[in-house]
Design an enzyme around this catalytic site. Structure first.
Site, PDB file in Angstrom:
ATOM      1  N   ASN A  10       0.854  -1.192   0.000  1.00 48.03           N
ATOM      2  CA  ASN A  10       0.000   0.000   0.000  1.00 48.03           C
ATOM      3  C   ASN A  10       0.893   1.246   0.000  1.00 48.03           C
ATOM      4  O   ASN A  10       1.722   1.412   0.902  1.00 48.03           O
ATOM      5  CB  ASN A  10      -0.903  -0.049   1.249  1.00 48.03           C
ATOM      6  CG  ASN A  10      -1.842   1.135   1.322  1.00 48.03           C
ATOM      7  OD1 ASN A  10      -1.434   2.266   1.112  1.00 48.03           O
ATOM      8  ND2 ASN A  10      -3.093   0.876   1.645  1.00 48.03           N
ATOM      9  N   HIS A  13       0.925   6.166   2.002  1.00 48.93           N
ATOM     10  CA  HIS A  13       1.652   7.112   2.858  1.00 48.93           C
ATOM     11  C   HIS A  13       2.859   7.734   2.183  1.00 48.93           C
ATOM     12  O   HIS A  13       3.438   8.684   2.710  1.00 48.93           O
ATOM     13  CB  HIS A  13       1.962   6.470   4.207  1.00 48.93           C
ATOM     14  CG  HIS A  13       0.679   6.174   4.926  1.00 48.93           C
ATOM     15  ND1 HIS A  13      -0.284   7.149   5.137  1.00 48.93           N
ATOM     16  CD2 HIS A  13       0.153   5.020   5.402  1.00 48.93           C
ATOM     17  CE1 HIS A  13      -1.324   6.606   5.745  1.00 48.93           C
ATOM     18  NE2 HIS A  13      -1.082   5.317   5.906  1.00 48.93           N
ATOM     19  N   HIS A  46      -5.608   3.655  -1.611  1.00 46.97           N
ATOM     20  CA  HIS A  46      -6.953   3.981  -1.112  1.00 46.97           C
ATOM     21  C   HIS A  46      -7.294   5.404  -1.542  1.00 46.97           C
ATOM     22  O   HIS A  46      -6.661   6.360  -1.098  1.00 46.97           O
ATOM     23  CB  HIS A  46      -6.922   3.865   0.424  1.00 46.97           C
ATOM     24  CG  HIS A  46      -8.233   4.097   1.101  1.00 46.97           C
ATOM     25  ND1 HIS A  46      -8.394   3.960   2.454  1.00 46.97           N
ATOM     26  CD2 HIS A  46      -9.460   4.452   0.629  1.00 46.97           C
ATOM     27  CE1 HIS A  46      -9.638   4.223   2.790  1.00 46.97           C
ATOM     28  NE2 HIS A  46     -10.314   4.538   1.693  1.00 46.97           N
ATOM     29  N   ARG A  48      -9.452   8.075  -0.863  1.00 47.37           N
ATOM     30  CA  ARG A  48     -10.414   8.485   0.170  1.00 47.37           C
ATOM     31  C   ARG A  48     -11.250   9.628  -0.346  1.00 47.37           C
ATOM     32  O   ARG A  48     -10.827  10.409  -1.202  1.00 47.37           O
ATOM     33  CB  ARG A  48      -9.674   8.917   1.441  1.00 47.37           C
ATOM     34  CG  ARG A  48      -8.940   7.784   2.133  1.00 47.37           C
ATOM     35  CD  ARG A  48      -8.381   8.250   3.465  1.00 47.37           C
ATOM     36  NE  ARG A  48      -9.398   8.272   4.494  1.00 47.37           N
ATOM     37  CZ  ARG A  48      -9.534   7.347   5.444  1.00 47.37           C
ATOM     38  NH1 ARG A  48      -8.699   6.338   5.526  1.00 47.37           N
ATOM     39  NH2 ARG A  48     -10.503   7.424   6.320  1.00 47.37           N
ATOM     40  N   ARG A  52      -7.026  12.734   1.014  1.00 49.05           N
ATOM     41  CA  ARG A  52      -5.955  13.195   1.906  1.00 49.05           C
ATOM     42  C   ARG A  52      -4.580  12.640   1.514  1.00 49.05           C
ATOM     43  O   ARG A  52      -3.577  13.213   1.866  1.00 49.05           O
ATOM     44  CB  ARG A  52      -6.268  12.859   3.362  1.00 49.05           C
ATOM     45  CG  ARG A  52      -6.158  11.390   3.671  1.00 49.05           C
ATOM     46  CD  ARG A  52      -6.316  11.115   5.147  1.00 49.05           C
ATOM     47  NE  ARG A  52      -7.681  11.332   5.591  1.00 49.05           N
ATOM     48  CZ  ARG A  52      -8.209  10.717   6.649  1.00 49.05           C
ATOM     49  NH1 ARG A  52      -7.472   9.889   7.357  1.00 49.05           N
ATOM     50  NH2 ARG A  52      -9.455  10.929   7.004  1.00 49.05           N
ATOM     51  N   GLU A  73      -8.640   0.602  -3.166  1.00 50.23           N
ATOM     52  CA  GLU A  73      -9.469   0.609  -1.943  1.00 50.23           C
ATOM     53  C   GLU A  73     -10.394   1.805  -1.985  1.00 50.23           C
ATOM     54  O   GLU A  73      -9.965   2.921  -2.302  1.00 50.23           O
ATOM     55  CB  GLU A  73      -8.576   0.766  -0.708  1.00 50.23           C
ATOM     56  CG  GLU A  73      -7.983  -0.499  -0.206  1.00 50.23           C
ATOM     57  CD  GLU A  73      -7.196  -0.237   1.066  1.00 50.23           C
ATOM     58  OE1 GLU A  73      -7.472   0.754   1.767  1.00 50.23           O
ATOM     59  OE2 GLU A  73      -6.291  -1.006   1.318  1.00 50.23           O
ATOM     60  N   THR A 104      -8.321   3.394   8.540  1.00 58.46           N
ATOM     61  CA  THR A 104      -9.537   2.584   8.490  1.00 58.46           C
ATOM     62  C   THR A 104      -9.633   1.795   9.794  1.00 58.46           C
ATOM     63  O   THR A 104      -8.943   0.808   9.988  1.00 58.46           O
ATOM     64  CB  THR A 104      -9.497   1.656   7.260  1.00 58.46           C
ATOM     65  OG1 THR A 104      -9.165   2.453   6.126  1.00 58.46           O
ATOM     66  CG2 THR A 104     -10.829   0.975   7.028  1.00 58.46           C
ATOM     67  N   GLU A 154     -11.136  -9.418   2.853  1.00 59.19           N
ATOM     68  CA  GLU A 154      -9.862  -9.113   3.509  1.00 59.19           C
ATOM     69  C   GLU A 154     -10.165  -9.003   4.996  1.00 59.19           C
ATOM     70  O   GLU A 154     -10.998  -8.188   5.416  1.00 59.19           O
ATOM     71  CB  GLU A 154      -9.272  -7.809   2.968  1.00 59.19           C
ATOM     72  CG  GLU A 154      -7.918  -7.515   3.621  1.00 59.19           C
ATOM     73  CD  GLU A 154      -7.131  -6.410   2.930  1.00 59.19           C
ATOM     74  OE1 GLU A 154      -7.180  -6.320   1.681  1.00 59.19           O
ATOM     75  OE2 GLU A 154      -6.451  -5.654   3.640  1.00 59.19           O
ATOM     76  N   HIS A 197      -3.822  -4.746   7.732  1.00 60.76           N
ATOM     77  CA  HIS A 197      -3.924  -3.597   8.634  1.00 60.76           C
ATOM     78  C   HIS A 197      -3.041  -3.779   9.863  1.00 60.76           C
ATOM     79  O   HIS A 197      -3.242  -4.709  10.645  1.00 60.76           O
ATOM     80  CB  HIS A 197      -5.350  -3.278   9.102  1.00 60.76           C
ATOM     81  CG  HIS A 197      -5.471  -1.827   9.495  1.00 60.76           C
ATOM     82  ND1 HIS A 197      -5.902  -0.854   8.628  1.00 60.76           N
ATOM     83  CD2 HIS A 197      -5.137  -1.193  10.631  1.00 60.76           C
ATOM     84  CE1 HIS A 197      -5.853   0.322   9.223  1.00 60.76           C
ATOM     85  NE2 HIS A 197      -5.386   0.140  10.446  1.00 60.76           N
TER      86      HIS A 197
HETATM   87  N1  PXP Z   1      -5.932  -3.274   3.945  1.00 62.82           N
HETATM   88  C1  PXP Z   1      -6.888  -2.338   3.999  1.00 62.82           C
HETATM   89  C2  PXP Z   1      -8.231  -2.700   3.485  1.00 62.82           C
HETATM   90  C3  PXP Z   1      -6.623  -1.044   4.506  1.00 62.82           C
HETATM   91  O1  PXP Z   1      -7.605  -0.130   4.548  1.00 62.82           O
HETATM   92  C4  PXP Z   1      -5.327  -0.744   4.930  1.00 62.82           C
HETATM   93  C5  PXP Z   1      -5.018   0.619   5.463  1.00 62.82           C
HETATM   94  O2  PXP Z   1      -5.183   1.554   4.477  1.00 62.82           O
HETATM   95  C6  PXP Z   1      -4.349  -1.733   4.833  1.00 62.82           C
HETATM   96  C7  PXP Z   1      -4.677  -3.002   4.368  1.00 62.82           C
HETATM   97  C8  PXP Z   1      -2.929  -1.482   5.210  1.00 62.82           C
HETATM   98  O3  PXP Z   1      -2.835  -1.181   6.559  1.00 62.82           O
HETATM   99  P1  PXP Z   1      -1.450  -0.647   7.118  1.00 62.82           P
HETATM  100  O4  PXP Z   1      -1.183   0.663   6.429  1.00 62.82           O
HETATM  101  O5  PXP Z   1      -1.710  -0.515   8.570  1.00 62.82           O
HETATM  102  O6  PXP Z   1      -0.409  -1.689   6.781  1.00 62.82           O
END
Ligand code: PXP
Length: 251
Positions: A10, A13, A46, A48, A52, A73, A104, A154, A197
Site C-alpha cells: 500500500n 503514505h 486507497h 479516500r 488526503r 481501496e 480505516t 480481507e 492492517h
Molecule cells: N488493507 C486495507 C483494506 C486497509 O484499509 C489498509 C489501510 O489503508 C491496509 C490493508 C494497510 O494497513 P497498514 O497501512 O496498517 O499496513
C-alpha cells in the site's frame, strides 16, 4: 506446500508525505515501481473521499504505469464506484470510511449495510473487477460477504496487531483465534481470503502460517521502515518474513 502468499504494498503514505508539502515529491507511482522491483505482487492504494493522500491522477497513473495488479481501496459510494469503473483496476477492496478517522479503524459492517453494498458489489463485478470486502473476522460478517456475492474478503488484522504491540496478550490470543477460525470458515464457504492492517515483520510472519490466506496488504509499517532501511530492503525483509511464516504450513 501451501501456495505462495502474495504481498500487496500500500503506497498511500508516500502520497501522505508528498501532500504535506504539495508538489510531486515523493511520487507514489515511483514507490510502487520500486516495490514491484523488490518483490511486491501487487499495489494497493486507497482513494479516500477527502483525497488526503492518494488522488485521482495517482490512481490513473498507477493503473497505466505498473505491470502488477492494482487493488483500489474505496468506500461504497456512487462517486467511488464511478471512479473505479473509469480506472478499471484489477481489484477493488471496499472499506468503511469516516472523515474523522486517522486510518480505516474497523471492518465494514456488511450485515447492516447490505443494501448499500449490494449494488456496488454487483456493478464492480459486472465490470470484471475482483471485489473484496474488508471485514472483521466475525462469522456474521463472513456470511454476509457470501450473501453479497463478493468473491474475496480481507480480514481486518488491526485489533490483533494493536493487542500484540501493546502486549495485551489475552486479547491478542482471542483476536488471533478469531482470525484463524474466520479464515477457515471463509475458505470453507468458497471465499478467497486476504488480510491486512497494522502488520509488521513479526505479525506478517505469524499470519503467513494460516494457509487459507492468499494475500497480505501492508502499507504504514513498510513506508515507515523504508525511511530507515530503504524501500527495496524493507520489501525484501517483509517478503522473507512472509516466506518463513508460510514455510511453517504443513504440506
Ligand atoms: N488493507 C486495507 C483494506 C486497509 O484499509 C489498509 C489501510 O489503508 C491496509 C490493508 C494497510 O494497513 P497498514 O497501512 O496498517 O499496513
Amino acid at each position: 506446500m501451501a501456495r505462495k502468499l502474495r504481498l500487496g504494498v500500500n503506497v498511500d503514505h508516500v502520497a501522505t508525505i508528498r501532500n504535506a508539502r504539495g508538489g510531486r515529491h515523493p511520487d507514489p507511482v515511483r514507490a510502487a515501481k520500486l516495490a514491484i522491483a523488490a518483490g511486491a505482487d501487487g499495489i494497493t492504494a486507497h482513494l479516500r473521499e477527502d483525497r488526503r493522500h492518494i488522488r485521482d491522477d495517482d490512481m490513473a497513473r498507477l493503473k497505466a504505469e505498473i505491470d502488477k495488479p492494482l487493488n483500489f481501496e474505496m468506500a461504497a459510494t456512487n462517486d467511488m464506484v464511478a471512479a473505479a469503473l473509469a480506472i478499471r483496476p484489477h481489484a477493488v477492496c471496499i472499506v468503511p470510511e469516516k472523515r474523522t478517522e486517522r486510518t480505516t479503524e474497523g471492518g465494514l459492517d456488511a450485515v447492516k449495510h447490505q443494501a448499500q453494498l449490494a449494488p456496488a458489489v454487483h456493478d464492480l463485478k459486472h465490470a470484471g473487477i475482483r471485489v473484496s470486502l474488508f471485514i472483521a473476522p466475525h462469522p456474521a460478517q463472513i456470511e454476509a460477504a457470501v450473501a453479497l456475492g463478493a468473491p474475496v474478503i480481507e480480514l481486518h488484522t488491526g485489533a490483533w496487531c494493536d493487542a500484540l504491540s501493546e502486549r495485551r496478550t489475552t486479547e491478542a490470543a482471542a483476536e488471533w483465534e478469531m482470525l484463524r477460525v474466520g479464515a477457515l470458515l471463509a475458505q470453507g464457504l468458497g471465499l478467497e481470503v486476504h488480510a491486512g492492517h497494522g502488520l509488521d515483520y513479526a505479525s506478517a510472519e505469524t499470519i503467513a502460517a494460516l494457509p487459507q490466506i492468499m494475500e497480505l496488504n501492508i502499507g504504514h509499517f513498510l513506508i515507515g521502515e523504508a525511511v530507515f532501511e530503504g524501500l527495496d530492503a524493507t520489501i525484501k525483509m517483509m517478503r522473507a518474513a512472509m516466506d518463513r511464516g508460510r514455510a511453517k504450513v504443513k504440506a
